[in-house]
Design an enzyme around this catalytic site. Structure first.
Site, PDB file in Angstrom:
ATOM      1  N   SER A 213       7.232  -2.907   3.303  1.00  0.00           N
ATOM      2  CA  SER A 213       7.949  -3.918   4.105  1.00  0.00           C
ATOM      3  C   SER A 213       7.125  -4.308   5.330  1.00  0.00           C
ATOM      4  CB  SER A 213       9.282  -3.342   4.593  1.00  0.00           C
ATOM      5  OG  SER A 213      10.038  -2.866   3.517  1.00  0.00           O
TER       6      SER A 213
ATOM      7  N   HIS B 186      31.384  -4.103 -20.975  1.00  0.00           N
ATOM      8  CA  HIS B 186      30.941  -3.616 -22.289  1.00  0.00           C
ATOM      9  C   HIS B 186      31.426  -2.192 -22.571  1.00  0.00           C
ATOM     10  CE1 HIS B 186      28.067  -6.963 -22.745  1.00  0.00           C
ATOM     11  NE2 HIS B 186      27.903  -6.568 -23.985  1.00  0.00           N
TER      12      HIS B 186
ATOM     13  N   GLU C 131       0.853  -1.198   0.000  1.00  0.00           N
ATOM     14  CA  GLU C 131       0.000   0.000   0.000  1.00  0.00           C
ATOM     15  C   GLU C 131       0.884   1.240   0.000  1.00  0.00           C
ATOM     16  OE1 GLU C 131      -2.754  -0.235   3.253  1.00  0.00           O
ATOM     17  OE2 GLU C 131      -3.626  -2.099   2.482  1.00  0.00           O
ATOM     18  N   PRO C 132       0.296   2.385  -0.324  1.00  0.00           N
ATOM     19  CA  PRO C 132       1.112   3.607  -0.322  1.00  0.00           C
ATOM     20  C   PRO C 132       1.827   3.834   1.010  1.00  0.00           C
ATOM     21  CG  PRO C 132      -0.972   4.014  -1.428  1.00  0.00           C
ATOM     22  CD  PRO C 132      -1.058   2.621  -0.862  1.00  0.00           C
TER      23      PRO C 132
ATOM     24  N   GLU D  77       7.220 -17.409  -3.668  1.00  0.00           N
ATOM     25  CA  GLU D  77       7.526 -16.253  -4.526  1.00  0.00           C
ATOM     26  C   GLU D  77       9.008 -15.890  -4.436  1.00  0.00           C
ATOM     27  OE1 GLU D  77       5.070 -12.854  -3.613  1.00  0.00           O
ATOM     28  OE2 GLU D  77       6.513 -11.468  -4.489  1.00  0.00           O
ATOM     29  N   ARG D  78       9.549 -15.930  -3.223  1.00  0.00           N
ATOM     30  CA  ARG D  78      10.961 -15.543  -3.054  1.00  0.00           C
ATOM     31  C   ARG D  78      11.906 -16.558  -3.679  1.00  0.00           C
ATOM     32  NH1 ARG D  78       9.987 -13.247   3.093  1.00  0.00           N
ATOM     33  NH2 ARG D  78       9.153 -11.255   2.362  1.00  0.00           N
TER      34      ARG D  78
HETATM   35  C1  LIG Z   1       8.157  -3.143 -10.111  1.00  0.00           C
HETATM   36  C2  LIG Z   1       7.516  -3.535  -8.816  1.00  0.00           C
HETATM   37  C3  LIG Z   1       6.531  -4.517  -8.805  1.00  0.00           C
HETATM   38  C4  LIG Z   1       5.880  -4.846  -7.619  1.00  0.00           C
HETATM   39  N1  LIG Z   1       4.856  -5.752  -7.638  1.00  0.00           N
HETATM   40  C5  LIG Z   1       4.112  -5.924  -6.518  1.00  0.00           C
HETATM   41  C6  LIG Z   1       2.912  -6.715  -6.546  1.00  0.00           C
HETATM   42  O1  LIG Z   1       2.557  -7.293  -7.587  1.00  0.00           O
HETATM   43  N2  LIG Z   1       2.187  -6.818  -5.418  1.00  0.00           N
HETATM   44  C7  LIG Z   1       2.546  -6.206  -4.246  1.00  0.00           C
HETATM   45  O2  LIG Z   1       1.847  -6.337  -3.266  1.00  0.00           O
HETATM   46  N3  LIG Z   1       3.685  -5.467  -4.190  1.00  0.00           N
HETATM   47  C8  LIG Z   1       4.460  -5.300  -5.287  1.00  0.00           C
HETATM   48  N4  LIG Z   1       5.592  -4.527  -5.239  1.00  0.00           N
HETATM   49  C9  LIG Z   1       5.953  -3.876  -3.981  1.00  0.00           C
HETATM   50  C10 LIG Z   1       7.168  -4.450  -3.274  1.00  0.00           C
HETATM   51  O3  LIG Z   1       6.924  -5.727  -2.775  1.00  0.00           O
HETATM   52  C11 LIG Z   1       7.558  -3.448  -2.199  1.00  0.00           C
HETATM   53  O4  LIG Z   1       8.076  -2.326  -2.872  1.00  0.00           O
HETATM   54  C12 LIG Z   1       8.559  -3.962  -1.199  1.00  0.00           C
HETATM   55  O5  LIG Z   1       7.978  -4.905  -0.341  1.00  0.00           O
HETATM   56  C13 LIG Z   1       9.174  -2.837  -0.340  1.00  0.00           C
HETATM   57  O6  LIG Z   1       8.178  -2.022   0.172  1.00  0.00           O
HETATM   58  P1  LIG Z   1       8.271  -0.421   0.004  1.00  0.00           P
HETATM   59  O7  LIG Z   1       8.609  -0.146  -1.392  1.00  0.00           O
HETATM   60  O8  LIG Z   1       7.038   0.186   0.557  1.00  0.00           O
HETATM   61  O9  LIG Z   1       9.511   0.015   0.874  1.00  0.00           O
HETATM   62  P2  LIG Z   1       9.488   0.509   2.399  1.00  0.00           P
HETATM   63  O10 LIG Z   1       8.853  -0.517   3.238  1.00  0.00           O
HETATM   64  O11 LIG Z   1       8.975   1.891   2.456  1.00  0.00           O
HETATM   65  O12 LIG Z   1      11.047   0.514   2.704  1.00  0.00           O
HETATM   66  C14 LIG Z   1      11.895   1.586   2.316  1.00  0.00           C
HETATM   67  C15 LIG Z   1      13.317   1.231   2.735  1.00  0.00           C
HETATM   68  O13 LIG Z   1      13.363   1.037   4.159  1.00  0.00           O
HETATM   69  C16 LIG Z   1      13.900  -0.231   4.455  1.00  0.00           C
HETATM   70  N5  LIG Z   1      13.263  -0.799   5.649  1.00  0.00           N
HETATM   71  C17 LIG Z   1      11.931  -0.940   5.882  1.00  0.00           C
HETATM   72  N6  LIG Z   1      11.737  -1.573   7.050  1.00  0.00           N
HETATM   73  C18 LIG Z   1      12.975  -1.835   7.570  1.00  0.00           C
HETATM   74  C19 LIG Z   1      13.444  -2.478   8.746  1.00  0.00           C
HETATM   75  N7  LIG Z   1      12.606  -3.008   9.642  1.00  0.00           N
HETATM   76  N8  LIG Z   1      14.780  -2.589   8.922  1.00  0.00           N
HETATM   77  C20 LIG Z   1      15.646  -2.079   8.029  1.00  0.00           C
HETATM   78  N9  LIG Z   1      15.263  -1.460   6.889  1.00  0.00           N
HETATM   79  C21 LIG Z   1      13.939  -1.351   6.651  1.00  0.00           C
HETATM   80  C22 LIG Z   1      13.589  -1.072   3.222  1.00  0.00           C
HETATM   81  O14 LIG Z   1      14.444  -2.192   3.119  1.00  0.00           O
HETATM   82  C23 LIG Z   1      13.824  -0.066   2.112  1.00  0.00           C
HETATM   83  O15 LIG Z   1      15.181   0.026   1.820  1.00  0.00           O
HETATM   84  C24 LIG Z   1       6.280  -4.215  -6.405  1.00  0.00           C
HETATM   85  C25 LIG Z   1       7.305  -3.265  -6.408  1.00  0.00           C
HETATM   86  C26 LIG Z   1       7.910  -2.918  -7.597  1.00  0.00           C
HETATM   87  C27 LIG Z   1       8.972  -1.852  -7.571  1.00  0.00           C
END
Ligand SMILES: Cc1cc2nc3c(=O)[nH]c(=O)nc-3n(C[C@H](O)[C@H](O)[C@H](O)COP(=O)(O)OP(=O)(O)OC[C@H]3O[C@@H](n4cnc5c(N)ncnc54)[C@H](O)[C@@H]3O)c2cc1C
Length: 394
Positions: free
Chosen positions: A147, A353, A142-143, A257-258
């Site tokens: 994580s 490259h 979600e927005p 998935e992972r």
């Molecule tokens: C191209 C693309 C496709 C995707 N497809 C899907 C999909 O089909 N369905 C879906 O549900 N999601 C999807 N995602 C979302 C993806 O799973 C999330 O982007 C990912 O889980 C990370 O969440 P976030 O981007 O909100 O980062 P955030 O949670 O905001 O994290 C930002 C940073 O903080 C760090 N951080 C957060 N918590 C901690 C902690 N406890 N300790 C240390 N560091 C931390 C993270 O590692 C990261 O570096 C997709 C993302 C992309 C870019």
């Protein structure tokens, strides 16, 4: 072994890993033929347009969307390794976005439907999805919560025999084209990890809004959506699995998935390695092929060591998974390591490259952009480190 006077290294031997049988090998060859002849020629075009839905129809027709799915639902009834083979061979399309869009169907959305779904849900969605007639997506992020899955805000509130769903999901792969979504919601905000419920929601219901098509660094062939759910009414039969157990269901889904993601990352790294090896043998500087400078040779040696290590980790973990273990720590290590080395390899391949690596024409920069997602999607590196560290009781 015969008594040979001279035993030479078998660098060219093609023996496959012991988890794979001759049937897997035949499957590998047939997927590769299809990928190279029907998908790869369109890789450039689909970077601009995203890949067409017809890819699902065609792959369903060929049986590739249900390799490890039960025959009762139109699958091939194969083992987990057959899904690994698909993930590996999709790398030959040279389109990370395409491979991801397909993997969302086969290894993210379908597994929870088949594992936790009611018979009616399996008939309504798994059967056409395996045929390639229905396209699925999975909505966790979600927005305001990525994580931190437990921090999601999308609510499903019971109202008689129905639930009313409100909230939003972002970065959803296949979100624009999907016919249904496996949706993670909160049904009881006061119940902690026992307050989550999965739903299987048709995307044509009133209140489901496909907002922006999101622009990305890489994976351009995939569609990535911001979705809104505005008081979407679903019958209680749309609950997927047990009410209140959605968090545990989705954590289970993330393991498959992972591991598939790790296999895809290794295969992607191998692709870019192979293409760069060819280049290093042909490109000359100072009167010799650049691959013959010791520094370049050692770069290939380092990359090969990383790729092979990651691959063995994926296979050993897949073997445990296939045989009934639930090796969360090892899956997490494989996902972390494969994602990291894939990006390192792609980066080194750009370097080898030279300027050509920076040019779109050669496609090497695209490998780097596509592979870069692996360190974020399906759980970031930092979250993988947390899971691994905590598994030791820390
Ligand atoms: C191209 C693309 C496709 C995707 N497809 C899907 C999909 O089909 N369905 C879906 O549900 N999601 C999807 N995602 C979302 C993806 O799973 C999330 O982007 C990912 O889980 C990370 O969440 P976030 O981007 O909100 O980062 P955030 O949670 O905001 O994290 C930002 C940073 O903080 C760090 N951080 C957060 N918590 C901690 C902690 N406890 N300790 C240390 N560091 C931390 C993270 O590692 C990261 O570096 C997709 C993302 C992309 C870019």
């Amino acid at each position: 072994m015969a008594t040979a006077d001279i035993l030479k290294p078998d660098f060219a031997a093609q023996r496959s890993h012991f988890i794979f049988t001759d049937e897997h090998q035949q499957l590998r060859e047939s997927i590769r033929r299809f990928v190279i002849s029907e998908l790869r020629p369109h890789a450039e075009e689909w970077e601009e347009t995203t890949f067409p839905d017809s890819v699902f129809h065609r792959m369903g027709e060929l049986g590739f969307l249900g390799l490890d799915k039960p025959e009762a639902y139109g699958g091939q009834g194969g083992d987990y390794y057959s899904s690994l083979v698909l993930a590996e061979e999709m790398a030959h399309a040279r389109s990370g976005g395409l491979a991801m869009g397909v993997a969302v169907q086969t290894d993210m959305a379908l597994p929870p439907i088949l594992a936790f779904g009611a018979e009616e849900q399996k008939q309504q969605w798994a059967v056409p999805a395996i045929k390639g007639e229905a396209i699925l997506c999975l909505g966790i992020t979600e927005p305001d919560a990525g994580s931190d899955v437990a921090g999601i805000k999308t609510r499903a509130v019971r109202d008689g025999g129905e639930y009313v769903i409100s909230g939003s999901k972002t970065y959803i792969t296949n979100g624009h084209r999907a016919h249904a979504i496996v949706l993670v919601t909160k049904t009881d905000p006061d119940a902690g990890y026992d307050g989550f419920t999965l739903f299987l929601v048709p995307m044509d219901l009133p209140g489901v809004i496909r907002e922006q098509r999101l622009q990305k660094l890489g994976m351009h062939a995939s569609d990535t959506a911001l979705l809104a759910f505005q008081e979407v009414r679903v019958p209680s039969g749309a609950v997927l699995g047990q009410v209140g157990k959605g968090f545990y269901h989705i954590m289970w889904e993330l393991q498959g998935e992972r591991l598939i993601g790790a296999a895809g990352a290794v295969a992607g790294a191998q692709q870019v390695f192979d293409r760069t090896l060819q280049y290093a043998k042909e490109r000359t500087a100072f009167g010799r092929a650049i691959g013959h400078f010791q520094v370049t040779r050692h770069k290939f040696a380092e990359m090969a060591t990383k790729i092979e290590t990651a691959r063995q980790m994926v296979y050993a973990t897949a073997w445990r998974f296939q045989n009934g273990d639930y090796p969360v720590r090892e899956i997490t290590i494989a996902k972390l390591y494969a994602s990291r080395i894939a990006v390192e390899v792609a980066d080194e391949c750009i370097q080898i490259h030279g300027a050509a690596g920076y040019m779109k024409e050669y496609g090497i920069e695209r490998c780097w952009r596509d592979l870069r997602l692996n360190r974020i999607g399906a759980g970031s590196d930092e979250i993988m480190l947390e899971v691994i560290g905590r598994s030791y009781g820390l």
